[in-house]
Design an enzyme around this catalytic site. Structure first.
Site, PDB file in Angstrom:
ATOM      1  CG  HIS A 118      18.359  25.808  19.076  1.00 31.81           C
ATOM      2  ND1 HIS A 118      19.305  26.266  19.961  1.00 31.81           N
ATOM      3  CD2 HIS A 118      18.734  24.544  18.779  1.00 31.81           C
ATOM      4  CE1 HIS A 118      20.204  25.328  20.182  1.00 31.81           C
ATOM      5  NE2 HIS A 118      19.878  24.265  19.474  1.00 31.81           N
ATOM      6  CG  ASP A 172      18.567  29.100  21.878  1.00 30.79           C
ATOM      7  OD1 ASP A 172      17.413  28.630  21.819  1.00 30.79           O
ATOM      8  OD2 ASP A 172      19.574  28.512  21.435  1.00 30.79           O
ATOM      9  CD  GLN A 180      25.477  20.029  14.903  1.00 33.36           C
ATOM     10  OE1 GLN A 180      26.606  19.609  15.088  1.00 33.36           O
ATOM     11  NE2 GLN A 180      25.241  21.248  14.464  1.00 33.36           N
ATOM     12  N   GLY A 181      23.007  17.675  19.117  1.00 30.73           N
ATOM     13  CA  GLY A 181      22.399  16.762  20.075  1.00 30.73           C
ATOM     14  C   GLY A 181      22.620  17.181  21.514  1.00 30.73           C
ATOM     15  CG  ASP A 182      26.228  17.581  23.257  1.00 34.52           C
ATOM     16  OD1 ASP A 182      25.779  16.558  23.806  1.00 34.52           O
ATOM     17  OD2 ASP A 182      27.325  17.616  22.678  1.00 34.52           O
ATOM     18  CB  SER A 183      21.089  22.044  21.202  1.00 38.88           C
ATOM     19  OG  SER A 183      21.981  22.408  20.189  1.00 38.88           O
TER      20      SER A 183
END
Length: 296
Positions: free
Chosen positions: A105, A150, A244-247
């Site tokens: 993603h 994912d 958010q941003g750690d994905s």
């Protein structure tokens, strides 16, 4: 991880004046770059559980150093004149000198030219080695609505120079079960508070939480009509989470130091009753894809 539910989207849209389109119905998502145009810093050294810099909140975690996680890699978005670094996109882990592992993603835009990978640095914006991406390989069964499968493997434009601060991650063996109450480390440069009122972290941070049973996680997400599949596992800690941003960053089993998962999705960040959900690299369908991608 991402906010997947319109309630979460609408909340942040109301607080920060996000475009109305972000607050629409259905499984509307925040991308990892929705608010990531700024970055912080940390310069004061001290000791903590991750052996890094001055302790600061990262949804309940602490600042750490790349020396503790030399397999950690950052994926940033490039653009503008001269190909400047525009924003923090995702985390990833080094598989070998030519490939990194991350979440599917992370690549709404599948043009490899807009991304840059940085390794060997505590900071997502400077120092260490930087390299472009030559190919983005997404699992063929990846579903951008359910986040099943994912996983993505990225081939780099040039080989990394390995050393003390740049080293491959060790993946758990295929079919390794992840039991409930297993301590895991989440690592990344993402937002440091649940409502994104602060910038993404300029320096690497880590947090330890415990896994939970798949049945408990399924119950928690039933009201959102999201399924926990065999390719996923979950974890939760009070006031602790990725964001958010750690994905795409690695999920490391604390005891063994090996990667069990990839940070994938969740309802907001550090919300009680909304566990973090991770892609399981030990599942055969995911592991075989990773192994095959390394040969391409």
């Amino acid at each position: 991880m991402r906010c997947i539910h319109p309630v979460c989207v609408a909340l942040v849209a109301a607080v920060f004046g996000a475009p109305a389109a972000l607050a629409g119905g259905g499984n509307t998502l925040f991308t990892t770059t929705s608010f990531s145009t700024l970055f912080g810093n940390a310069k004061t050294k001290s000791t903590n559980v991750f052996g890094g810099y001055d302790d600061k909140k990262i949804i309940g975690g602490a600042v750490t150093g790349i020396k503790n996680f030399p397999f950690m890699a950052n994926i940033a978005i490039m653009g503008g004149k001269g190909g400047k670094v525009l924003s923090q996109q995702c985390g990833s882990s080094i598989l070998d000198k030519n490939h990194v592992l991350t979440a599917a993603h992370c690549f709404d835009n599948r043009n490899p030219k807009v991304y840059q990978v940085r390794v060997g640095s505590d900071f997502w914006r400077y120092k260490g080695q930087t390299v472009g991406i030559s190919k983005i390989m997404i699992h063929p069964k990846y579903n951008n609505k359910t986040f099943d499968f994912d996983v993505a493997v990225v081939r780099l434009k040039k080989s990394l120079v390995m050393g003390k601060l740049v080293a491959p991650v060790s993946l758990v063996p295929m079919n390794t079960a992840i039991k409930a109450d297993t301590p895991i480390n989440l690592i990344g440069w993402g937002f440091t508070d649940a409502l994104h009122s602060k910038a993404t972290s300029g320096v690497l941070r880590a947090v330890t939480i415990n896994t939970i049973a798949a049945s408990e996680c399924s119950d928690d997400y039933e009201e959102y009509e999201m399924s926990i599949t065999a390719r996923m596992f979950c974890a939760m800690g009070e006031g602790k989470d990725s964001c958010q941003g750690d994905s795409g960053g690695p999920v490391i089993v604390k005891r063994s130091g090996k990667q069990q998962g990839i940070i994938s999705w969740g309802m907001g960040c550090a919300q009680m009753g909304s566990p973090g959900v991770f892609a399981n690299v030990a599942h055969p369908a995911i592991r075989k894809f990773i192994d095959a991608s390394l040969k391409k």
